[in-house]
Design a protein around this motif. Sequence first.
Motif, PDB file in Angstrom:
ATOM      1  N   ARG A 140       0.643  -1.197  -0.096  1.00 49.14           N
ATOM      2  CA  ARG A 140      -0.168   0.024   0.031  1.00 49.14           C
ATOM      3  C   ARG A 140       0.946   1.282  -0.064  1.00 49.14           C
ATOM      4  O   ARG A 140       0.604   2.277  -0.490  1.00 49.14           O
ATOM      5  CB  ARG A 140      -0.879  -0.056   1.335  1.00 49.14           C
ATOM      6  CG  ARG A 140      -1.954  -0.823   1.226  1.00 49.14           C
ATOM      7  CD  ARG A 140      -2.769  -1.194   2.506  1.00 49.14           C
ATOM      8  NE  ARG A 140      -2.120  -1.758   3.387  1.00 49.14           N
ATOM      9  CZ  ARG A 140      -2.614  -2.161   4.646  1.00 49.14           C
ATOM     10  NH1 ARG A 140      -3.730  -1.964   4.837  1.00 49.14           N
ATOM     11  NH2 ARG A 140      -1.699  -2.858   5.378  1.00 49.14           N
ATOM     12  N   THR A 141       2.278   1.074   0.505  1.00 53.49           N
ATOM     13  CA  THR A 141       3.052   2.204   0.476  1.00 53.49           C
ATOM     14  C   THR A 141       3.641   2.274  -0.842  1.00 53.49           C
ATOM     15  O   THR A 141       3.748   1.198  -1.750  1.00 53.49           O
ATOM     16  CB  THR A 141       4.276   2.162   1.574  1.00 53.49           C
ATOM     17  OG1 THR A 141       4.915   0.997   1.074  1.00 53.49           O
ATOM     18  CG2 THR A 141       3.529   2.021   2.668  1.00 53.49           C
ATOM     19  N   LYS A 142       4.488   3.349  -1.150  1.00 53.68           N
ATOM     20  CA  LYS A 142       5.094   3.522  -2.609  1.00 53.68           C
ATOM     21  C   LYS A 142       6.071   2.219  -2.854  1.00 53.68           C
ATOM     22  O   LYS A 142       6.525   1.898  -1.910  1.00 53.68           O
ATOM     23  CB  LYS A 142       5.702   4.991  -2.844  1.00 53.68           C
ATOM     24  CG  LYS A 142       7.078   5.232  -1.970  1.00 53.68           C
ATOM     25  CD  LYS A 142       7.715   6.379  -2.446  1.00 53.68           C
ATOM     26  CE  LYS A 142       9.075   6.395  -1.800  1.00 53.68           C
ATOM     27  NZ  LYS A 142       9.844   7.418  -2.434  1.00 53.68           N
ATOM     28  N   LYS A 175       0.472   6.576  -1.820  1.00 54.58           N
ATOM     29  CA  LYS A 175       0.150   5.689  -0.708  1.00 54.58           C
ATOM     30  C   LYS A 175      -1.175   5.379  -0.843  1.00 54.58           C
ATOM     31  O   LYS A 175      -2.015   6.324  -0.493  1.00 54.58           O
ATOM     32  CB  LYS A 175       0.739   6.577   0.360  1.00 54.58           C
ATOM     33  CG  LYS A 175       0.736   5.692   1.962  1.00 54.58           C
ATOM     34  CD  LYS A 175       1.422   6.362   2.861  1.00 54.58           C
ATOM     35  CE  LYS A 175       1.449   5.875   4.312  1.00 54.58           C
ATOM     36  NZ  LYS A 175       0.492   4.746   4.560  1.00 54.58           N
ATOM     37  N   GLU A 220      -4.677   4.421   0.733  1.00 53.88           N
ATOM     38  CA  GLU A 220      -5.138   4.465   2.214  1.00 53.88           C
ATOM     39  C   GLU A 220      -6.365   3.842   2.211  1.00 53.88           C
ATOM     40  O   GLU A 220      -6.926   3.456   3.515  1.00 53.88           O
ATOM     41  CB  GLU A 220      -5.299   5.956   2.646  1.00 53.88           C
ATOM     42  CG  GLU A 220      -4.001   6.880   2.501  1.00 53.88           C
ATOM     43  CD  GLU A 220      -3.204   6.988   3.467  1.00 53.88           C
ATOM     44  OE1 GLU A 220      -3.551   6.026   4.661  1.00 53.88           O
ATOM     45  OE2 GLU A 220      -2.461   7.902   3.906  1.00 53.88           O
TER      46      GLU A 220
END
Lengths: 397, 397
Positions: B221-223, B331, B333
């Motif tokens: 989910r993060t870059k 990112k 969310e």
Amino acid sequence: MANFLNDIQFKNPIREGIEGYRSVLREIYRAGLISLKDLSQKVLIPIPVISKIVNYMVELKVLDRIPAGILYTENGMQFIESELKFYGFGISKCELCNGHPIFISPRWDNVLDKLDEIFEKRPKVDTTLDQAFATAETSLSRALLLYDRGALDGKKICLLGDDDYSSVAIAFLYLGFFPENPKLIPEEMVVIDIDNRLLEGIKKAVNENSFNIKYKLWDYRTKIPEDLLNIFDIIMIDPPYSENGLRLTLSRAIDMLRIEIGREIYLSFAHRSPVKFLKIQEIITEMGLAIMEITPRFNTYEGATILGNQTQILRLITTSDTKSSISSTFKFEEQIYTGELSPTTRFYYCLKCNKTIEIGETSQIKTIEKLKEIGCPYCKSKEGPFQLEGKVKNNPS
Amino acid sequence: MANFLNDIQFKNPIREGIEGYRSVLREIYRAGLISLKDLSQKVLIPIPVISKIVNYMVELKVLDRIPAGILYTENGMQFIESELKFYGFGISKCELCNGHPIFISPRWDNVLDKLDEIFEKRPKVDTTLDQAFATAETSLSRALLLYDRGALDGKKICLLGDDDYSSVAIAFLYLGFFPENPKLIPEEMVVIDIDNRLLEGIKKAVNENSFNIKYKLWDYRTKIPEDLLNIFDIIMIDPPYSENGLRLTLSRAIDMLRIEIGREIYLSFAHRSPVKFLKIQEIITEMGLAIMEITPRFNTYEGATILGNQTQILRLITTSDTKSSISSTFKFEEQIYTGELSPTTRFYYCLKCNKTIEIGETSQIKTIEKLKEIGCPYCKSKEGPFQLEGKVKNNPS
């Protein structure tokens, strides 16, 4: 890793790109020795492209040719192993069913015998209509696939074009269940074709039982007859393998199916490169049809096309978004048959220089006589000898 | 033909429509006697919907229940035969491979033994991360599928999430070819997961050989970390079965693959109704990925989910139009894990009235204690006896 592949793709570009080169080289590596046709079926790349790749690799002395097929040279093998890191000898298919999703058990022998007898008497293929006859095993596999998926029992089914005689396999499916009680498993079956020879042939083949089968001579480029609109549960198509052909037959099928979620289309179609298949996928998706299954190599045809003699089958289901893209009343005037564009091509193998030579109306050399007159385009030999490797009907790929 | 189905769909509507009713009734007819779970796998309809259908049919005295499974009443059978025209007893699968497209011959016994031993020691599933463990046969089938399609030899492969330990099957695949020469068939393998227990477990399982395998703890989910951008040939994913989960993992996979035609994504995903699958198909098509194969029931998992314990596998290939729909630096969310939304549900079978009762946090009755307190919602019995039929993790379907 792929410098070699990038290099040859740059010098001798093919539409399939470096992965085309890689897959051809890999399957020869795994097989040891393989024919042009088997190679084409394994990698699903058209024979003319395969022969272009193989010719080039023979030139580079990576591959060699013998009458039995294609193989590596010793140096070529070492070079390719170190360049491309190929490994192993492939995995084997199931010995019993050969990996086909429909298992034809001995229970179906009597149906196959019946079909073989009937299929022998089919009329000659009319290539201007893109006809190509499926084998008896394929027509039976389709009938069994439909039965397994619940597309027959009590349903109203339409064969929209049936040069494959799939309707005959459906009509005789009862022989594998309760042979003493002839019964048509669908509630009604309608066979439609543009070629009256096929309709007559099918009618004659199944007339020993008085089943609820209707026959309709119709060119689906013309508007849909009123009595065929929105009445079917299931439609089977094996359309001309052109975008026009697909768009038109899918539109016709959608407008002939009941307007309800869950109606089904069984679509047979040629294998395509990913770039070209994405276009097919877009056409299907735009019409709001869900693709529930895609099975490569489901169908096998007698004779061979440029893409080998196998095609995939797709199971499509209608949703709340399903809508045809060509109106049911529209007369379609554009070309749909690929035979209109491209006639038969033959592939000869020059035993002198091990190259494959393409001969046909759309090729540089039109006839075998011309080849013998001007000589092999690679080694200039006029005697060859030239050996026929394959004869294919050109479908644009 | 379908007046009965239209009628029951009107009175007791299910999302799958009349075809949902028809397929459930047909498969019970063909099987004679079938368990709730087998029925769910056969028709690919979630267990809660199946149990709703069966309950209603038991009420109408069309079906009956015995502890071994579901069957027709005598009157029910006659009624349904005449209403729906069901026919025959189904077709049998291949006795050797059970119709699975990957044939696991005895050659692979030593690999399976190895995997069984390792898989027993996997950490406990973390359902908040939608983990579900594939069987050893499934992980081996995937490794063999990739090998067969040329996705391993010399390739750079990434397992983007690997609770299934597919990387372990790939690492030990050499045992089926040349067991005395340990070798990693891909050039490099990168195993990525959000759960360090899995990375440590895999590392420990394969560390007897010093292979080129890298491990990376990353929450996708993060870059995307710089060193993972555009470097892979092949990526395998079995994402959370939500639209968000699919869109995100496909986007990540696309941006981690080399920017070239012909890179591949092997996507495992839950079976979906046609209406819902069309949405999945649109997501894939919009990103310009060609769907080359869709194989239902390829994967089998330990334990069971609401959709049975099998999922499909799709083979996707990049084209010139391939583009991720979520930026590599974004990112994400929103929710992707379905476990965040819906916990475990249990199905109890009331032996007194033959109905299936759903129990769970999202159900009307939350606990078995509550059921015993208020009694069966159908026959009011407080003693039942109530028999556990199945326990499933809720994936939204």
